[in-house]
Motif scaffolding. Sequence first.
Motif, mmCIF file in Angstrom:
data_model
loop_
_atom_site.group_PDB
_atom_site.id
_atom_site.type_symbol
_atom_site.label_atom_id
_atom_site.label_comp_id
_atom_site.label_asym_id
_atom_site.label_seq_id
_atom_site.Cartn_x
_atom_site.Cartn_y
_atom_site.Cartn_z
ATOM 1 N N GLU A 140 -6.297 15.422 -15.203
ATOM 2 C CA GLU A 140 -7.751 15.499 -15.090
ATOM 3 C C GLU A 140 -8.201 16.581 -14.113
ATOM 4 N N ALA A 183 -8.358 19.820 -15.915
ATOM 5 C CA ALA A 183 -9.561 19.885 -16.752
ATOM 6 C C ALA A 183 -10.785 20.212 -15.899
ATOM 7 N N ARG A 184 -10.898 19.517 -14.759
ATOM 8 C CA ARG A 184 -12.077 19.735 -13.902
ATOM 9 C C ARG A 184 -12.070 21.144 -13.328
ATOM 10 N N ALA A 192 -19.342 11.350 -19.644
ATOM 11 C CA ALA A 192 -18.373 11.132 -18.563
ATOM 12 C C ALA A 192 -17.588 12.410 -18.286
ATOM 13 N N ALA A 193 -17.228 13.129 -19.358
ATOM 14 C CA ALA A 193 -16.457 14.363 -19.201
ATOM 15 C C ALA A 193 -17.291 15.428 -18.488
ATOM 16 N N ALA A 246 -17.820 14.557 -14.836
ATOM 17 C CA ALA A 246 -16.613 14.785 -14.024
ATOM 18 C C ALA A 246 -16.494 16.265 -13.650
ATOM 19 N N LEU A 264 -18.373 21.651 -21.756
ATOM 20 C CA LEU A 264 -17.622 21.676 -20.500
ATOM 21 C C LEU A 264 -17.565 23.075 -19.872
ATOM 22 N N ARG A 290 -8.188 11.994 -20.327
ATOM 23 C CA ARG A 290 -7.911 12.648 -19.044
ATOM 24 C C ARG A 290 -7.967 14.168 -19.183
ATOM 25 N N SER A 291 -7.583 14.673 -20.347
ATOM 26 C CA SER A 291 -7.616 16.125 -20.547
ATOM 27 C C SER A 291 -9.049 16.643 -20.598
ATOM 28 N N ARG A 292 -10.023 15.711 -20.611
ATOM 29 C CA ARG A 292 -11.431 16.116 -20.551
ATOM 30 C C ARG A 292 -12.017 15.859 -19.170
ATOM 31 N N GLY A 293 -11.136 15.520 -18.224
ATOM 32 C CA GLY A 293 -11.603 15.400 -16.845
ATOM 33 C C GLY A 293 -11.830 13.980 -16.349
ATOM 34 N N LEU A 294 -11.642 12.977 -17.224
ATOM 35 C CA LEU A 294 -11.828 11.597 -16.774
ATOM 36 C C LEU A 294 -10.613 11.164 -15.944
ATOM 37 N N SER A 295 -10.864 10.415 -14.880
ATOM 38 C CA SER A 295 -9.749 9.923 -14.071
ATOM 39 C C SER A 295 -8.982 8.882 -14.873
ATOM 40 N N GLN A 316 -10.940 5.688 -14.954
ATOM 41 C CA GLN A 316 -12.078 5.792 -15.885
ATOM 42 C C GLN A 316 -11.608 5.677 -17.338
ATOM 43 N N MET A 357 -12.579 2.840 -20.033
ATOM 44 C CA MET A 357 -13.243 3.229 -21.274
ATOM 45 C C MET A 357 -12.476 2.715 -22.501
#
Lengths: 249, 436
Positions: free
Chosen positions: A73, A76-77, A101-102, A105, A162, B387-392, B395, B399
Amino acid sequence: MLDIRNLNARVEGADILRNLSLSIKPGEVHAIMGPNGAGKSTLGNVLSGRPGYEVTSGEVSFRGKDLLAMEVEERAREGLFLAFQYPVEIPGVSNMEFLKAAVDARRKHLGLEEMSSFDFMKLARETSKRVNLDAGFLKRGVNEGFSGGEKKRNEIMQMMLLEPSLCILDETDSGLDIDALQVVAAGVNAMRDSERSFIVVTHYQRLLDFIVPDHVHVLAAGRIVKSGGKELALELEAKGYGWLEDEVA
Amino acid sequence: MNHTVDKVAGDFQRQALQLAGEQISAPWLDRLRFEGSEQWLAAAWPGRRTELWKYTPLQSLQRGNFSRWGAGQRCDLAGDALLSLDAIRLVFVNGEFDAEASACEAVEVVRFSQASAEQRAIIEAHLGKIVDTKRHLFASLSNAWVHDGVLVHVPRNVTLEKPVYLVHVSTPEAEAATVNQRALIVLEESASAELIEHFISDSQEQNGFVNTLTEISLGANAKLEHYRMNLEEEHLLHIGGVHAVLQRDARYHGFTLAEGSTLKRLDYQICHRGPGAHADLNGVYLPRNNQLLDYHTNVEHEAPHCTTSEVFRGIIADSARAVFNGRIHIHPHAQKTLAELSNRNLLTSDKAEVDTKPELEIYADDVRCAHGATVAQLDQTAMFYLRSRGLSETQARTMLSFGFVNELLQELPREEVREHLHRRLHLLFAREHFSA
């Protein structure tokens, strides 16, 4: 933007990437081509941190930071985006909740405030239009019951929302008809600018008619065996991959 | 050897009966009450070797020192505790009808105590006759206790325009009180209706015992949409049953959701009596802490060409325990039956437990049946995707766990129920350990 040095990686005990090195500058589009089993998809999965893809040696620096030390993650961020070859269906989780959510983040990481639901809804609707997806899909489950083309367009939509620094498109053209291909390519081209880089992984030259790369690399047996300009793709289209493998051998 | 336990159980049986006996009701219900009392006293108290109660000990019930709740009581529920719904609404607080909170101007809906002679005849013809008291011990207690209840009677070819919304509230004032709740739904040929049963308590401190029984008779080609939400807080003991008989081409669409409590035992008994009948029943259960939540469903295919589809999903957190027993019984004449039953569970802690048992009993040879029960894991590919989209990771787990049960919620045709449960579960998932 991205600097890969002597990267070695294995999947389920098999060595797939061998001493791969590649350097990408901001604004560049690199195409990675190669025969099946060359390790093309592995590269994208390793860079995004997929569990099960084990890096045995090598270094990857992304925007000056050690990419391999980051969690999935965090990458990604930090601005890395992988458009999946096979986007996952997640019934019960609505696209809208997932996308918000994405985006939140990413925004939080960049020190920005979360978007209000209203503003996000508006943005999501506009973006879905840009990739020809009916706004009704936002309420449905993530990729639930989507056609192959819709799933790929959803990937591009996520990419638009994003606004990543580095986009890796993993065989995004597979399973797409020519219309969907053009929608996807137009989406990518609209996002090209001097700061954003792309790695376009593909088996066929066709996609590169629409997304014209700055550099083309041929991956075989886990490493880059030839690099060139966009004309290399045409040469590969005409001659196939066989001659390169012979040349390497 | 079990002398002590037997004594305590016997005490409970006698105590409950005494409380039931103190209840005043209309004389025309006496016969049912008398029969119920006889059956209740004669019944063997369930123990570990009683198959239907094997995983659900009743100690918490036996230990209780219950009293009868008599006085009228208003409740102060939070503004969003009830559905905001244009409905025929009947609110009961600790079993007592709350006229102020209700809105029930419909000829098709009446309380037993207010029934006309004609309605009384319908009640007498059906009440206590749909449920099998031999198989359902607490139904005989319910019969013994009947004093009031709700009749929904929809005549031939009539569609009830508004949903019937039955709300049952338990308040902390009714500490250790017992409440008996009864509903009877009779849809004549080609009638149709929607029923929403909503059980809530306004405090965690509630520790009463609620015994609820809903009997449903669906005539030929009748259709019922039925929601049952068991959302009472922590300490309540709830034993509840839904018993339905379907005639030719009748359709029953059921949805049930239960949060856990000290003891919750919920039975669904559906009987396909006429050919071409259809039932679908979806359920969600979410026990946590030290709660015990037990669903027993039983579908009897007595006639040919009937269909059943049943999907139950549960997330069991902390040290909670869930029981799911889904039986489908296909009788010798029930050819061309289509029946499916699926039960999936997520356990979110090492101490959580589920006992799941699908039972297919097939005595006809030309049928198609499938059943499956699993303890599931979160899909690792989906985890990576999120997670690859930034979610922990946390999270993503929340979800996906939410999605696991929301898959059943999102299909509900009644938007107000869907939205209400969606909101409530969001809060629950944010607060409790329901992420696998």
